[in-house]
Design a protein around this motif. Structure first.
Motif, PDB file in Angstrom:
ATOM      1  N   GLU A  92       0.813  -1.214   0.000  1.00 29.31           N
ATOM      2  CA  GLU A  92       0.000   0.000   0.000  1.00 29.31           C
ATOM      3  C   GLU A  92       0.850   1.269   0.000  1.00 29.31           C
ATOM      4  O   GLU A  92       0.458   2.283  -0.582  1.00 29.31           O
ATOM      5  CB  GLU A  92      -0.902   0.018   1.240  1.00 29.31           C
ATOM      6  CG  GLU A  92      -1.966  -1.062   1.256  1.00 29.31           C
ATOM      7  CD  GLU A  92      -2.661  -1.165   2.602  1.00 29.31           C
ATOM      8  OE1 GLU A  92      -2.458  -0.246   3.442  1.00 29.31           O
ATOM      9  OE2 GLU A  92      -3.391  -2.134   2.839  1.00 29.31           O
ATOM     10  N   ASP A 135       6.703   1.346  -3.442  1.00 28.46           N
ATOM     11  CA  ASP A 135       6.794   0.788  -4.781  1.00 28.46           C
ATOM     12  C   ASP A 135       7.751  -0.397  -4.817  1.00 28.46           C
ATOM     13  O   ASP A 135       8.213  -0.798  -5.899  1.00 28.46           O
ATOM     14  CB  ASP A 135       7.271   1.863  -5.769  1.00 28.46           C
ATOM     15  CG  ASP A 135       6.238   2.969  -5.940  1.00 28.46           C
ATOM     16  OD1 ASP A 135       5.043   2.649  -6.058  1.00 28.46           O
ATOM     17  OD2 ASP A 135       6.633   4.156  -5.935  1.00 28.46           O
ATOM     18  N   ALA A 164       0.298  -8.222  -6.614  1.00 25.26           N
ATOM     19  CA  ALA A 164       0.263  -7.181  -7.649  1.00 25.26           C
ATOM     20  C   ALA A 164      -1.153  -6.654  -7.848  1.00 25.26           C
ATOM     21  O   ALA A 164      -1.372  -5.445  -7.962  1.00 25.26           O
ATOM     22  CB  ALA A 164       0.818  -7.731  -8.958  1.00 25.26           C
ATOM     23  N   ALA A 165      -2.135  -7.561  -7.873  1.00 22.66           N
ATOM     24  CA  ALA A 165      -3.519  -7.130  -8.047  1.00 22.66           C
ATOM     25  C   ALA A 165      -4.003  -6.347  -6.835  1.00 22.66           C
ATOM     26  O   ALA A 165      -4.762  -5.380  -6.961  1.00 22.66           O
ATOM     27  CB  ALA A 165      -4.417  -8.341  -8.287  1.00 22.66           C
ATOM     28  N   ARG A 188      -2.119  -4.422  -4.859  1.00 24.58           N
ATOM     29  CA  ARG A 188      -1.534  -3.079  -4.940  1.00 24.58           C
ATOM     30  C   ARG A 188      -2.278  -2.223  -5.975  1.00 24.58           C
ATOM     31  O   ARG A 188      -2.614  -1.070  -5.721  1.00 24.58           O
ATOM     32  CB  ARG A 188      -0.050  -3.179  -5.289  1.00 24.58           C
ATOM     33  CG  ARG A 188       0.590  -1.843  -5.626  1.00 24.58           C
ATOM     34  CD  ARG A 188       2.056  -2.044  -5.933  1.00 24.58           C
ATOM     35  NE  ARG A 188       2.863  -2.046  -4.736  1.00 24.58           N
ATOM     36  CZ  ARG A 188       4.116  -2.502  -4.671  1.00 24.58           C
ATOM     37  NH1 ARG A 188       4.679  -3.046  -5.745  1.00 24.58           N
ATOM     38  NH2 ARG A 188       4.799  -2.429  -3.538  1.00 24.58           N
ATOM     39  N   LYS A 189      -2.557  -2.806  -7.118  1.00 26.33           N
ATOM     40  CA  LYS A 189      -3.240  -2.063  -8.175  1.00 26.33           C
ATOM     41  C   LYS A 189      -4.636  -1.657  -7.733  1.00 26.33           C
ATOM     42  O   LYS A 189      -5.072  -0.511  -7.944  1.00 26.33           O
ATOM     43  CB  LYS A 189      -3.310  -2.910  -9.442  1.00 26.33           C
ATOM     44  CG  LYS A 189      -3.977  -2.221 -10.620  1.00 26.33           C
ATOM     45  CD  LYS A 189      -3.968  -3.115 -11.857  1.00 26.33           C
ATOM     46  CE  LYS A 189      -4.638  -2.418 -13.042  1.00 26.33           C
ATOM     47  NZ  LYS A 189      -4.642  -3.297 -14.246  1.00 26.33           N
ATOM     48  N   ALA A 190      -5.360  -2.599  -7.104  1.00 31.74           N
ATOM     49  CA  ALA A 190      -6.721  -2.313  -6.663  1.00 31.74           C
ATOM     50  C   ALA A 190      -6.722  -1.260  -5.555  1.00 31.74           C
ATOM     51  O   ALA A 190      -7.564  -0.362  -5.529  1.00 31.74           O
ATOM     52  CB  ALA A 190      -7.399  -3.575  -6.192  1.00 31.74           C
ATOM     53  N   ARG A 241      -4.526   1.123  -4.976  1.00 30.19           N
ATOM     54  CA  ARG A 241      -4.185   2.453  -5.473  1.00 30.19           C
ATOM     55  C   ARG A 241      -5.276   3.008  -6.381  1.00 30.19           C
ATOM     56  O   ARG A 241      -5.369   4.212  -6.585  1.00 30.19           O
ATOM     57  CB  ARG A 241      -2.843   2.397  -6.189  1.00 30.19           C
ATOM     58  CG  ARG A 241      -1.725   2.060  -5.221  1.00 30.19           C
ATOM     59  CD  ARG A 241      -0.359   2.255  -5.751  1.00 30.19           C
ATOM     60  NE  ARG A 241       0.605   2.043  -4.675  1.00 30.19           N
ATOM     61  CZ  ARG A 241       1.918   2.126  -4.841  1.00 30.19           C
ATOM     62  NH1 ARG A 241       2.428   2.405  -6.022  1.00 30.19           N
ATOM     63  NH2 ARG A 241       2.729   1.928  -3.822  1.00 30.19           N
ATOM     64  N   ALA A 242      -6.128   2.114  -6.887  1.00 26.45           N
ATOM     65  CA  ALA A 242      -7.282   2.587  -7.671  1.00 26.45           C
ATOM     66  C   ALA A 242      -8.484   2.860  -6.775  1.00 26.45           C
ATOM     67  O   ALA A 242      -9.531   3.275  -7.238  1.00 26.45           O
ATOM     68  CB  ALA A 242      -7.637   1.553  -8.728  1.00 26.45           C
TER      69      ALA A 242
END
Length: 326
Positions: A281, A284, A315-316, A318-320, A322-323
């Motif tokens: 969260e 990077d 990875a999913a 982190r992407k979710a 940050r979205a």
């Protein structure tokens, strides 16, 4: 979970005649803070009265006047059903219909303590594993044979439906949902403002013999566990930690179970997963680095544990996050 405003979650908390006011205050404290103060500003909370009585009576002898009725649940992204009556009486049809309608259009349903009874009566718990107060877990299972009731855990996150045990577990459950939506730092800050534990795993036992240190041995155990959380990248064996705590292996294991309500292996995995989520969260760092620093050893091991515990990949996640779509 659907949202009208991508920056705000609308929370509808159900109030009813004769309820215990403290149970109503739990979701209000977690999700209803002052605007702009912390993560609670990302939630718009509405108390929705069930029934026509005004004011609603409470078990404490004073009344409350909700600003809205059940019709306000039509706009809620999250619907919280606080603890129901101790006699677990049937819920009125209007309340059951409102719960079903909210769930059908994608709202997340949160049943705290005995709130599981009306949610189960609405048919929303069939086929799920759920939590409720241990004293009435058997009654919930008897009334609803298609519901798997776990009498031992603090709360269960089943995605679009969350259930919890007693009062403190209700706070844990609400903070867990905030953590899921807003991240670890945000939930930890709110927990500090409420002066409660920042995070307890849902699978932790409801009943813990001695939740606070009650002897020099327990004090040593607390110091060792604090040390472990600061050295998650290292290997930790029971014998080594027992020696650090100046205990026998048997005493260390017994004191650990009494203090945490779980095994050391389960506790350590929870700490490592929490640290990995925090790193994903807030940094990077590559997944391989996260795996090493959290103590999983390899990215493959982290992915396997992440998939088992959270039904997603690092990875999913982190992407979710940050979205804003966790």
């Amino acid at each position: 979970m659907t949202r009208h405003d991508p920056s705000t979650w609308r929370v509808g908390v159900i109030a009813f005649d004769g309820m215990t006011p403290f149970h109503l205050s739990v979701p209000c404290l977690v999700f209803g803070g002052r605007p702009g103060a912390d993560a609670r500003s990302r939630f718009a909370l509405t108390v929705c009265g069930a029934g026509s009585a005004s004011p609603l009576a409470t078990s404490a002898g004073f009344g409350i006047v909700p600003g809205h009725g059940l019709e306000a649940l039509r706009d809620a992204d999250i619907v919280v059903m606080p603890a129901w009556y101790d006699d677990c009486r049937p819920a009125p049809p209007a309340l059951l219909d409102a719960l079903r309608a909210a769930h059908a259009r994608g709202a997340c349903i949160v049943a705290l303590c005995l709130g599981a009874f009306p949610v189960a009566e609405a048919g929303l718990l069939d086929g799920r594993t759920v939590a409720t107060h241990w004293a009435l877990a058997a009654e919930l299972a008897r009334r609803h044979p298609h519901v798997k009731v776990d009498p031992d855990v603090l709360y269960v996150d089943d995605g679009d439906v969350l259930t919890s045990a007693g009062v403190a577990a209700g706070i844990d459950c609400c903070l867990h949902l905030m953590r899921r939506l807003c991240g670890a730092d945000a939930a930890n800050h709110v927990a500090r403002m409420l002066v409660v534990a920042p995070h307890r795993q849902g699978g932790q036992a409801q009943f813990i013999e001695r939740p606070l240190p009650a002897s020099p041995s327990d004090g040593r155990l607390s110091a060792v566990l604090d040390w472990v959380t600061r050295h998650l990248a290292e290997e930790h064996g029971i014998d080594d930690l027992a020696q650090r705590a100046a205990m026998s292996r048997r005493n260390f294991t017994r004191h650990f179970r009494q203090a945490t309500g779980t095994s050391f292996k389960q506790w350590l995995l929870a700490q490592r997963l929490a640290h990995a989520r925090w790193m994903l969260e807030t940094s990077d760092a590559a997944v391989e680095v996260v795996a090493q620093e959290a103590g999983f050893g390899s990215a493959l091991s982290l992915r396997q544990h992440f998939r088992t515990a959270l039904q997603t990949s690092p990875a999913a996640y982190r992407k979710a996050f940050r979205a804003g779509a966790i």
